[in-house]
Design a protein around this motif. Structure first.
Motif, PDB file in Angstrom:
ATOM      1  N   ARG A 141     -74.206  63.193 -54.595  1.00  0.00           N
ATOM      2  CA  ARG A 141     -74.436  64.064 -55.738  1.00  0.00           C
ATOM      3  C   ARG A 141     -73.397  65.155 -55.692  1.00  0.00           C
ATOM      4  O   ARG A 141     -72.397  65.031 -55.007  1.00  0.00           O
ATOM      5  CB  ARG A 141     -75.854  64.618 -55.665  1.00  0.00           C
ATOM      6  N   ALA A 142     -73.649  66.226 -56.386  1.00  0.00           N
ATOM      7  CA  ALA A 142     -72.673  67.310 -56.455  1.00  0.00           C
ATOM      8  C   ALA A 142     -72.202  67.741 -55.074  1.00  0.00           C
ATOM      9  O   ALA A 142     -71.026  67.876 -54.846  1.00  0.00           O
ATOM     10  CB  ALA A 142     -73.256  68.492 -57.218  1.00  0.00           C
ATOM     11  N   ARG A 143     -73.124  67.957 -54.130  1.00  0.00           N
ATOM     12  CA  ARG A 143     -72.709  68.468 -52.832  1.00  0.00           C
ATOM     13  C   ARG A 143     -73.338  67.746 -51.654  1.00  0.00           C
ATOM     14  O   ARG A 143     -72.857  67.875 -50.536  1.00  0.00           O
ATOM     15  CB  ARG A 143     -72.992  69.957 -52.741  1.00  0.00           C
ATOM     16  N   PHE A 144     -74.420  67.028 -51.855  1.00  0.00           N
ATOM     17  CA  PHE A 144     -75.090  66.356 -50.750  1.00  0.00           C
ATOM     18  C   PHE A 144     -76.043  65.312 -51.299  1.00  0.00           C
ATOM     19  O   PHE A 144     -76.292  65.252 -52.494  1.00  0.00           O
ATOM     20  CB  PHE A 144     -75.859  67.353 -49.867  1.00  0.00           C
ATOM     21  N   GLN A 145     -76.586  64.486 -50.401  1.00  0.00           N
ATOM     22  CA  GLN A 145     -77.585  63.496 -50.782  1.00  0.00           C
ATOM     23  C   GLN A 145     -78.659  63.473 -49.704  1.00  0.00           C
ATOM     24  O   GLN A 145     -78.342  63.494 -48.516  1.00  0.00           O
ATOM     25  CB  GLN A 145     -76.958  62.115 -50.905  1.00  0.00           C
ATOM     26  N   PHE A 156     -69.943  64.892 -43.013  1.00  0.00           N
ATOM     27  CA  PHE A 156     -70.869  64.732 -41.906  1.00  0.00           C
ATOM     28  C   PHE A 156     -72.284  64.750 -42.468  1.00  0.00           C
ATOM     29  O   PHE A 156     -72.483  64.961 -43.654  1.00  0.00           O
ATOM     30  CB  PHE A 156     -70.672  65.824 -40.839  1.00  0.00           C
ATOM     31  N   ASN A 157     -73.268  64.490 -41.601  1.00  0.00           N
ATOM     32  CA  ASN A 157     -74.652  64.572 -42.056  1.00  0.00           C
ATOM     33  C   ASN A 157     -75.480  65.362 -41.062  1.00  0.00           C
ATOM     34  O   ASN A 157     -75.102  65.547 -39.914  1.00  0.00           O
ATOM     35  CB  ASN A 157     -75.240  63.188 -42.330  1.00  0.00           C
ATOM     36  N   PHE A 201     -82.674  63.263 -43.684  1.00  0.00           N
ATOM     37  CA  PHE A 201     -81.232  63.287 -43.476  1.00  0.00           C
ATOM     38  C   PHE A 201     -80.557  63.905 -44.694  1.00  0.00           C
ATOM     39  O   PHE A 201     -80.940  63.615 -45.827  1.00  0.00           O
ATOM     40  CB  PHE A 201     -80.698  61.860 -43.275  1.00  0.00           C
ATOM     41  N   VAL A 202     -79.589  64.720 -44.455  1.00  0.00           N
ATOM     42  CA  VAL A 202     -78.776  65.301 -45.531  1.00  0.00           C
ATOM     43  C   VAL A 202     -77.370  64.744 -45.340  1.00  0.00           C
ATOM     44  O   VAL A 202     -76.702  65.043 -44.351  1.00  0.00           O
ATOM     45  CB  VAL A 202     -78.763  66.843 -45.482  1.00  0.00           C
ATOM     46  N   ASP A 203     -76.948  63.892 -46.259  1.00  0.00           N
ATOM     47  CA  ASP A 203     -75.664  63.205 -46.169  1.00  0.00           C
ATOM     48  C   ASP A 203     -74.616  63.834 -47.070  1.00  0.00           C
ATOM     49  O   ASP A 203     -74.936  64.567 -48.003  1.00  0.00           O
ATOM     50  CB  ASP A 203     -75.833  61.731 -46.573  1.00  0.00           C
ATOM     51  N   PHE A 204     -73.373  63.503 -46.781  1.00  0.00           N
ATOM     52  CA  PHE A 204     -72.213  63.881 -47.584  1.00  0.00           C
ATOM     53  C   PHE A 204     -71.970  65.386 -47.637  1.00  0.00           C
ATOM     54  O   PHE A 204     -71.597  65.923 -48.668  1.00  0.00           O
ATOM     55  CB  PHE A 204     -72.298  63.302 -49.002  1.00  0.00           C
ATOM     56  N   PRO A 241     -85.303  73.745 -50.436  1.00  0.00           N
ATOM     57  CA  PRO A 241     -86.321  73.382 -51.440  1.00  0.00           C
ATOM     58  C   PRO A 241     -86.313  71.885 -51.788  1.00  0.00           C
ATOM     59  O   PRO A 241     -87.331  71.349 -52.234  1.00  0.00           O
ATOM     60  CB  PRO A 241     -85.958  74.232 -52.660  1.00  0.00           C
ATOM     61  N   GLU A 242     -85.189  71.219 -51.575  1.00  0.00           N
ATOM     62  CA  GLU A 242     -85.095  69.781 -51.854  1.00  0.00           C
ATOM     63  C   GLU A 242     -85.996  68.959 -50.929  1.00  0.00           C
ATOM     64  O   GLU A 242     -86.271  67.798 -51.202  1.00  0.00           O
ATOM     65  CB  GLU A 242     -83.644  69.304 -51.730  1.00  0.00           C
ATOM     66  N   PHE A 243     -86.457  69.555 -49.824  1.00  0.00           N
ATOM     67  CA  PHE A 243     -87.365  68.864 -48.911  1.00  0.00           C
ATOM     68  C   PHE A 243     -88.795  68.872 -49.436  1.00  0.00           C
ATOM     69  O   PHE A 243     -89.702  68.374 -48.793  1.00  0.00           O
ATOM     70  CB  PHE A 243     -87.347  69.511 -47.524  1.00  0.00           C
ATOM     71  N   GLY A 244     -89.005  69.481 -50.614  1.00  0.00           N
ATOM     72  CA  GLY A 244     -90.320  69.491 -51.221  1.00  0.00           C
ATOM     73  C   GLY A 244     -91.053  70.815 -51.114  1.00  0.00           C
ATOM     74  O   GLY A 244     -92.229  70.897 -51.460  1.00  0.00           O
ATOM     75  N   TYR A 245     -90.381  71.845 -50.641  1.00  0.00           N
ATOM     76  CA  TYR A 245     -91.022  73.155 -50.512  1.00  0.00           C
ATOM     77  C   TYR A 245     -90.824  73.946 -51.796  1.00  0.00           C
ATOM     78  O   TYR A 245     -89.745  73.932 -52.375  1.00  0.00           O
ATOM     79  CB  TYR A 245     -90.450  73.911 -49.310  1.00  0.00           C
ATOM     80  N   GLU A 246     -91.879  74.641 -52.222  1.00  0.00           N
ATOM     81  CA  GLU A 246     -91.837  75.356 -53.502  1.00  0.00           C
ATOM     82  C   GLU A 246     -91.070  76.666 -53.444  1.00  0.00           C
ATOM     83  O   GLU A 246     -90.575  77.133 -54.458  1.00  0.00           O
ATOM     84  CB  GLU A 246     -93.260  75.603 -53.994  1.00  0.00           C
TER      85      GLU A 246
END
Length: 170
Positions: free
Chosen positions: A11-15, A39-40, A64-67, A83-88
């Protein structure tokens, strides 16, 4: 047509990638072989550290956070990723620690809080083929009287300010 394997389109900066996605470690290893700028992170989140000796990280999840690009990675980016891990929301007492390539959770943890820490983290990328760094996320609710974390009843990890350049976590 992309030269990334199926399912890996940055994506823009990571996946993000779940630990349960089958066969991915081999794909990622192959993917990063010709891309030294990426790196990841293997991020442990939602849990807490137990006491020492024999510290562990309990009751957490792994994502895992890739790219991530070596020369563009910052601590601020971790606050965008969290927040991408599902935290509000981002808690006030959010701490990031990364693990040195050698050592255990008692002796090999370092804080990730500024550009110097990012420089140390990214200095491991590419050493002996390393493309993955373990990162631990901790949110702590400290008891004002005891200084212990309310959830785990352990002392909050702290950074010795007088420690050598590596600023180990004790």
């Amino acid at each position: 047509m992309s030269n990334f394997p199926d399912g890996f389109y940055p994506r823009a900066r990571f996946q993000l990638r779940s630990v349960n996605e089958p066969g991915q470690p081999e794909v990622v290893e192959k993917l990063y072989a010709d891309r030294p700028e990426y790196f990841n992170l293997k991020v442990y989140h939602g849990g807490y550290f137990t006491g020492m000796p024999g510290r562990t990280y309990d009751y957490g999840s792994i994502t895992f956070v890739d790219f991530l690009k070596v020369h563009e990675f910052t601590v601020s980016e971790m606050y965008l990723i969290y927040p991408e891990f599902g935290y509000e929301f981002i808690p006030r007492n959010l701490w990031f620690y990364f693990k040195h390539l050698v050592g255990d959770l008692d002796t090999g943890l370092f804080p990730l809080r500024n550009s110097e820490d990012v420089t140390l983290l990214t200095s491991y990328i590419g050493v002996n083929g390393v493309r993955e760094i373990k990162l631990y996320v901790v949110t702590e609710e400290l008891n004002e009287d005891t200084g212990k974390d309310v959830k785990s009843e352990t002392w909050r990890p702290h950074v010795r300010e007088d420690a050598p350049v590596c600023r180990r976590l004790f």
